[in-house]
Structures are given as C-alpha cells and as structure tokens.
Scaffold this active site. Structure first.
Site, PDB file in Angstrom:
ATOM      1  N   ILE A 108       0.866  -1.171   0.000  1.00  0.00           N
ATOM      2  CA  ILE A 108       0.000   0.000   0.000  1.00  0.00           C
ATOM      3  C   ILE A 108       0.906   1.226   0.000  1.00  0.00           C
ATOM      4  O   ILE A 108       2.042   1.176   0.467  1.00  0.00           O
ATOM      5  CB  ILE A 108      -0.987   0.024   1.195  1.00  0.00           C
ATOM      6  N   ASP A 109       0.416   2.306  -0.557  1.00  0.00           N
ATOM      7  CA  ASP A 109       1.237   3.490  -0.743  1.00  0.00           C
ATOM      8  C   ASP A 109       1.741   4.043   0.582  1.00  0.00           C
ATOM      9  O   ASP A 109       1.134   3.827   1.646  1.00  0.00           O
ATOM     10  CB  ASP A 109       0.439   4.581  -1.463  1.00  0.00           C
TER      11      ASP A 109
END
Length: 323
Positions: free
Chosen positions: A137-138
């Site tokens: 995930i970012d």
C-alpha cells in the site's frame, strides 16, 4: 539457500507468449532475470520438459519450477518503532502500517522502511522475494498488509492474490457527494507522459474497483472500496476517473473542495490534509497451511477520524440552518 517448488498452468489468454514473458506475468514477485536464469538452468519444466525463454506457449501447459532461491535482497534489519503486528505465526505476519511509512527501500528511501523493521523482527525474511511482501500500500495510505514468512506461504498467498481471492476493503473520503455506490472497470497502466503516475488507458491491464457509500456530507462522501485487482494507485486513479478524487491526494486529488460557509476548523482541516484519505481497513484470505479463512480489521486512523468529525459537524450545522 532454500528450496523453491511451485506449479501452475499457463492461462489460455497467454497463447503465443514467450515463456519468460508468461512467467514474469504469473510470478511478479520474482525478477524476470531470476526467472530467465531458472529457465536457462533447467529448473523450469513445461509439460515435464525444459524449454528456452524465447519459446512460445500455447496455453494450458503445466508449469513446474524446482529451484534454489538465493537471498533476494540486500536490505538490512533495523530496530524501528513502526512495526505494529496484528498477528504472526510460522507462516505469516499481519501488520498495521501507519500513514507515512514506506513499505520497502527504493529510490529516495534507502532504509527506515517497513521491510527494514520486519527484517529486524524476522531475519529469515531475507530469503524470500521482496522480504516476503505479498502486496503493497502506498506510503501515505494506512492499513493492513500480510507478509509471507516461508516460501510455501509465499507461493500460496501469491496464488490467492493472482486468483483475486484476497478480501481487501478500504475506507476513503472523497470529494463530491456520491448518489450511490458502483463499480469502476477501467484498464490501467503508466501515464503515457507522466511516467511516475498511473492512469486509465485503453490498452492497460484489467482493473476493477467496487465502492459503496457509508455516509454523505455536503461536498464529501465516506465510502468503502473493495478491490478485484491490485494495480498501483488503483483506488486513487479509479475514483478520480469517476470524478470523485480522494481528499488530500497530492497526485490525483484535483482542486480543493470547501463547503460554502463552512467552519474555519473544517477549512483548516481540509487545507492541511496532505495525504490521500485512504485506509486499508480489512484483509482476508485462506491461511497457507491451516487452510482456514482468516480476516483482520483495523479502525481508520486519528487524522481521518478527526476530519470525519468536522465534516459531520458541518453537515449538522447546515441542516439546522435550513430548519
């Protein structure tokens, strides 16, 4: 070194592809160079026979890989206060990542990442592709990730992810008032001009995002989004494509949305929310060895909770004025 042994079938839609290209698509957590070396060394069998990387596949072939996996990374463990473990056993580690934490080292982030913390906690991860990271995930997205702790677990989890069997749900605050939920089914790839960005492109890879409304505010909506696929920046790009960009998204967010005559507190909160308001709330999958479905859920972080509180207050004040 540890043994690597897994198998799969070539999908019919890959008919005519080079073997090395097909394997790179089927096993994205291994570098193409590593896969080509395994093919060259005879560790890859196609219908029980070795082939060359440039040989074409027809679809339906049985693939078996039996190889030795050397250490895949040179990253080092670091004792960092960022590792929040929700669950762990001999096969998996489930973590809750805070916003602002980079998942693994890269350009501009050589260390102090989640992977560095994981390697300090579980040094054996150095033997796994990407130190056991199955999905990312970012940096500025918060929420749940699973990390494989063994090669069999890694193989099982990657297979589930590719078969779209993971349950991944997110909460997001978007600009605009959604009337109802829906689905964005739009292929994605690198932006044709801005190569650090992703975009909806006609010849991109399939990407599907489902979303539904949790709560509406005057100019914003709290939604729950679920992924069928897991392309880079998928939720951010898909919702911007649907004209509901995420609040605070520095890349895809567009202009600031301020409800007319809203409180100063809300104005400040919206102006100062400098990350995408996105949280990986729920993750579920079949445990690699226990073969039972397991699921975890974590509440949205404090910054999103505070923004939602201010949006709710603004909505209540607006409705009171109409009465």
């Amino acid at each position: 070194m540890v043994n690597t042994h897994f198998s799969t079938k070539i999908p019919d839609e890959m008919s005519g592809w080079r073997l090395d290209k097909a394997l790179a698509e089927l096993f994205p957590d291994y570098s193409r160079a590593r896969l080509q070396k395994w093919i060259k060394d005879g560790f890859v069998l196609v219908n029980a026979m070795p082939l060359r990387g440039k040989d074409k596949v027809q679809g339906g072939e049985d693939i078996e890989i039996i190889a030795q996996a050397e250490e895949e990374v040179t990253w080092e463990g670091q004792d960092l206060p960022i590792l929040k473990i929700l669950y762990e056993d001999d096969d998996i580690i489930v973590v809750d990542k805070e916003a602002g934490v980079v998942v693994h080292p890269g350009a501009g982030n050589p260390d102090s990442t989640l992977v560095n913390a994981l390697l300090n906690h579980a040094p054996e991860l150095v033997q796994l592709p990407r130190a056991g990271i199955i999905h990312r995930i970012d940096k500025d997205t918060s929420g749940i990730l699973v990390v494989a702790r063994s090669l069999p677990a890694h193989t099982s989890l990657v297979a589930q992810l590719q078969a779209r069997e993971f349950k991944r749900e997110y909460q997001a605050i978007v600009n605009g008032m959604m009337i109802s939920g829906g689905t964005v089914d739009a292929p994605m790839d690198r932006h044709p001009i801005h190569r650090t960005r992703m975009a909806v492109v006609e010849r991109g890879k399939p990407a599907v995002t489902h979303y539904r409304v949790i709560r509406r505010f005057r100019l914003h909506t709290l939604i729950r989004a679920s992924l069928e696929t897991g392309r880079t920046h998928q939720i951010r790009v898909h919702l911007a494509h649907a004209h509901y960009p995420l609040v605070g998204d520095p890349v895809y967010g567009g202009r600031l949305h301020l409800p007319p005559a809203c409180t100063e507190d809300l104005q400040v909160a919206l102006r100062q929310f400098k990350r995408q308001a996105l949280h990986a709330e729920r993750l579920g999958f079949i445990h690699p060895t226990q073969k039972e479905y397991m699921e975890w859920q974590v509440p949205i972080p404090a910054d999103m909770q505070q923004l939602l509180k201010l949006l709710a207050t603004d909505q209540q004040l607006f409705e009171a004025k109409k009465q």
